[in-house]
Design a protein around this motif. Sequence first.
Motif, PDB file in Angstrom:
ATOM      1  N   TRP A   1     -11.797  -6.215   9.184  1.00  0.00           N
ATOM      2  CA  TRP A   1     -10.952  -5.822   8.051  1.00  0.00           C
ATOM      3  C   TRP A   1     -11.761  -5.366   6.842  1.00  0.00           C
TER       4      TRP A   1
ATOM      5  N   ASN B   1      -9.764  -0.373   6.627  1.00  0.00           N
ATOM      6  CA  ASN B   1      -9.009  -0.689   5.429  1.00  0.00           C
ATOM      7  C   ASN B   1      -7.628  -1.280   5.758  1.00  0.00           C
TER       8      ASN B   1
ATOM      9  N   SER C   1      -5.067  -1.735   3.997  1.00  0.00           N
ATOM     10  CA  SER C   1      -3.896  -1.055   3.454  1.00  0.00           C
ATOM     11  C   SER C   1      -3.589   0.204   4.275  1.00  0.00           C
ATOM     12  N   GLN C   2      -4.639   0.747   4.915  1.00  0.00           N
ATOM     13  CA  GLN C   2      -4.391   1.862   5.830  1.00  0.00           C
ATOM     14  C   GLN C   2      -3.552   1.379   7.013  1.00  0.00           C
TER      15      GLN C   2
ATOM     16  N   ALA D   1      -1.524  -1.170   6.959  1.00  0.00           N
ATOM     17  CA  ALA D   1      -0.171  -1.445   6.473  1.00  0.00           C
ATOM     18  C   ALA D   1       0.618  -0.149   6.334  1.00  0.00           C
ATOM     19  N   ASP D   2      -0.034   0.896   5.832  1.00  0.00           N
ATOM     20  CA  ASP D   2       0.644   2.179   5.698  1.00  0.00           C
ATOM     21  C   ASP D   2       1.108   2.704   7.043  1.00  0.00           C
TER      22      ASP D   2
ATOM     23  N   PRO E   1       6.380   1.099   1.649  1.00  0.00           N
ATOM     24  CA  PRO E   1       5.306   0.123   1.446  1.00  0.00           C
ATOM     25  C   PRO E   1       5.450  -0.609   0.114  1.00  0.00           C
TER      26      PRO E   1
ATOM     27  N   LYS F   1       3.220  -3.113  -2.081  1.00  0.00           N
ATOM     28  CA  LYS F   1       1.915  -3.762  -2.076  1.00  0.00           C
ATOM     29  C   LYS F   1       1.938  -5.090  -2.823  1.00  0.00           C
ATOM     30  N   ASP F   2       2.576  -5.078  -3.988  1.00  0.00           N
ATOM     31  CA  ASP F   2       2.530  -6.279  -4.814  1.00  0.00           C
ATOM     32  C   ASP F   2       3.957  -6.680  -5.203  1.00  0.00           C
TER      33      ASP F   2
ATOM     34  N   GLU G   1       5.375   3.203  -7.755  1.00  0.00           N
ATOM     35  CA  GLU G   1       5.717   2.683  -6.433  1.00  0.00           C
ATOM     36  C   GLU G   1       6.793   3.544  -5.783  1.00  0.00           C
TER      37      GLU G   1
END
Lengths: 348, 519
Positions: free
Chosen positions: B158, B162, B164-165, B167-168, B178, B180-181, B227
């Motif tokens: 990890w 990446n 977040s890649q 997750a995308d 998506p 993120k926060d 976002e």
Amino acid sequence: MANWTDNIVEKVNTAADAIKNIGDINEVDVATAPREVVWEDGKVKLFHFTREDKPKAKTPVIISYALVNRWAMMDLQPDRSFIRKMISEGIDVYVIDWGYPTRTDRYKSMEDYILGDLNNCVDYVRKAHGIDKVNLLGVCQGGTFSLIYSALYPNKIKNLITMVTPVEFADNDGLLFKWSRKMDVDTMVEAFGGLIPGDFLNSGFDQLKPMNKMRKYFGFNDVAKDKAKLMNFLRMEKWVSDSPAQAGETYRKFIKDLYQQNKLAEGTFELGGQVVDLKKIDMPVLTIFAKDDHIVPPDSTKPINKLIGSKDKELLEFPGGHIGVFVGSRSQKMLSPAVAQWLVDRDK
Amino acid sequence: MNWMDFNKTGDFWKAWQDSVNGASSQRQATTDPMKDWWNQQERFWKDAMEKTTGMLGNQPDLAKQWQDMQGNFMKQWMDMAQQAVTKTPNMGTGPSDMWKQFALQTETWYADAFKNKLPEQLRPHFQTYMDMYKMFTTQWENIQGMVKNGLVEPKMIWQMVNPSQYADAVGKVMGFKPMKDLDEVTRQANQFFEQMREAAMKLFPAAEEQALEMNEAFTNWSNQQTEQFFPFLKSIKEAMNHNLEPYLQVAGDDTQTEVLRSLKEMQFSYLAYIHHSSKLQKMVLDAGAQVLPTMMQEARDSFNKEHEMPSFDTFFTDYMNRLEDAIVETMHTEEYTATQNEVLASGAKSKMIYDEMLENIFKDLPFMTKREADDLAKETTQLRRRVRDLETRMENATAQMNGSAAKATPKEAPKAAPKAAAKVAPKVEPVASSSEEMISRIGKAEKGAADDLKEIKGIGEKLEGMLNEIGIKTYKQVAKMDDAVYVMIDDLIPAFKGRAKRDAWAVQAKKLLKTKSLV
């Protein structure tokens, strides 16, 4: 060195073919078997497929497709067409086109579809051919409609065929069934303004195998280099994306009474003030299910033959999935001829 | 490999040249290197074929020469492409790198062409596939390196790949927006609703200044807003901003209270939606996160034994399958079903409150609202049902009557064949007899007389032909039609059942007769 060169040349050749093929496409055509509208009411149409010779079976068959997606699946491409094959095997074929409901249809119910449209189509064909009974072939949700109809009007149906038709909604592990059991359908119908969008239904089907919608593009360049394969691929894509919305009331009842409460199998399903008793189905019945169906699993289809009252009944397993039943080469070679023969045998 | 293969390559370059020329605004600049290169190719192949009788692989020198030629060309092409067609990423130095680059470029090039032939709704799916494929190709060297060197601890993975890649990619596959926060998203949503409420409170005493202020608040909010999780809120903003503001100013005081209440409720259900969605997304992402480390560990084990890496295609396909299995397994859990239903219900509820808010705002205004349209739809459906019921009863009654009449005078065949009658003679016969009966009611068309029946709304060319066939040719005849004739026409031409009555042909024909007599 040789490998390296070969690889490049192959790649370039594939690209050359693919680009030529892609560039050549002007229109992606589906459902091309010649037909005419013989009856229509509002958005619903009854098509009769034209044929040149006399049919082998004098009783025609009416196809009742699901309200989800379109019957074009049954005539996707000339060489893989359930309908064309049935015609060439000597069956006179009608198909009900349910049309594309809009918000004005939000209150159209299962009663309107089954006791109204379906019944009117059956009556039209009976009258046009001067016969008492017609053959009915229901597909998926349209098959559930056909079962309900045949139980209410056994006197109008000579033979019944159900394909990948759900009837037992309780005892199976299908994801769609699991999810629907606990869905707050009233809220959904209301929030969608009484018209369940095709995209919403499709996204539900997509989720069952989330990678399917991408997996099919894997190796698309190998598909694109072959003109025929490319066209067939695009035809399927066209069909997938052609998804009518569903009338809210019909959806509500289908989910509540069937997916959630399993009323049809339990004998408590009501339509137009009558309780539907599947035991009243006494005509010959052919039940076709797909072994690897992840949308309507065999567990929900096979019980049909236990629930009906017919003596002449047959269960036919098709080795494939929900869609393969109509477009697979096995469907073309085995299934449609078998169905046609089954009808011819019971045409006396 | 034979000459035919190279021929095809040649055609490809030609087609490519055309396409590049077509796409480029700098047609002049692009033509010359192409032509030059093409001539070189032709000379080369002629020569090569003579010397090798087709087996290029046996002639390393020639192959090298060809390769260099391609390399030079690629350089030229890339320069040109950079100016004229598309931006090209930095290239490696050797011809082999150029070819790799070229292969990728080509793939993208015809992937775009392919995408444009797909139905609109499916193009995002294809794009997702391409994105995922690209992500994997860019990571492939990393993955291979890590497997070969035994760096297959999840933590290390990890760091290289990446998260977040990942997750995308999964988000795209699952159709997630998506997020993120979660805290940040929640804060933004709350802030948005606060602003809305303040604006709505100020707005009702209808001062232009305040309306402007509200506008500004929305604009600021939507500018800060980065976002992608808020398409629904954006639509509220747009509705309020562009469509509703003038109406809010004329709406009554009680409307204000209702709108404020709706906003509060919407805030709660929307927050619930955000939180349930976040939970759902996390479940899916967690389920799939194990797949890559597991596969890399397995690849490492087999590399230790066989000293060979799986091919890119194998690894990629396998990854897609196993990722799917992992996700589907999670989707089968009770918790997933429950969470998904929460997401659906809270999302739907927000939408419902939003609709209700609009209804309230519009209720004093002279438009037909959604609710009113629904009432109409309901009424129409019920009327259709009543008509159906009455039709059935009428048919049964007619059938009974005909039945008893038939018994009394068995020679007379039932006329105007009722639908429900079980046995009806094949269609030709009753058509002949009842078309006569029908004509006797409306009169025969005068010899040679024929009006353009298509002038009547509801009659097209096909129907006109059918009407002519049963003897209806003039407006005069149509004008004489009454309900009984309509029923006969329905029976004679069942494909257009109900149309004559629905479109009131007689009334239309009378009007047309009047117009005709004026001319």
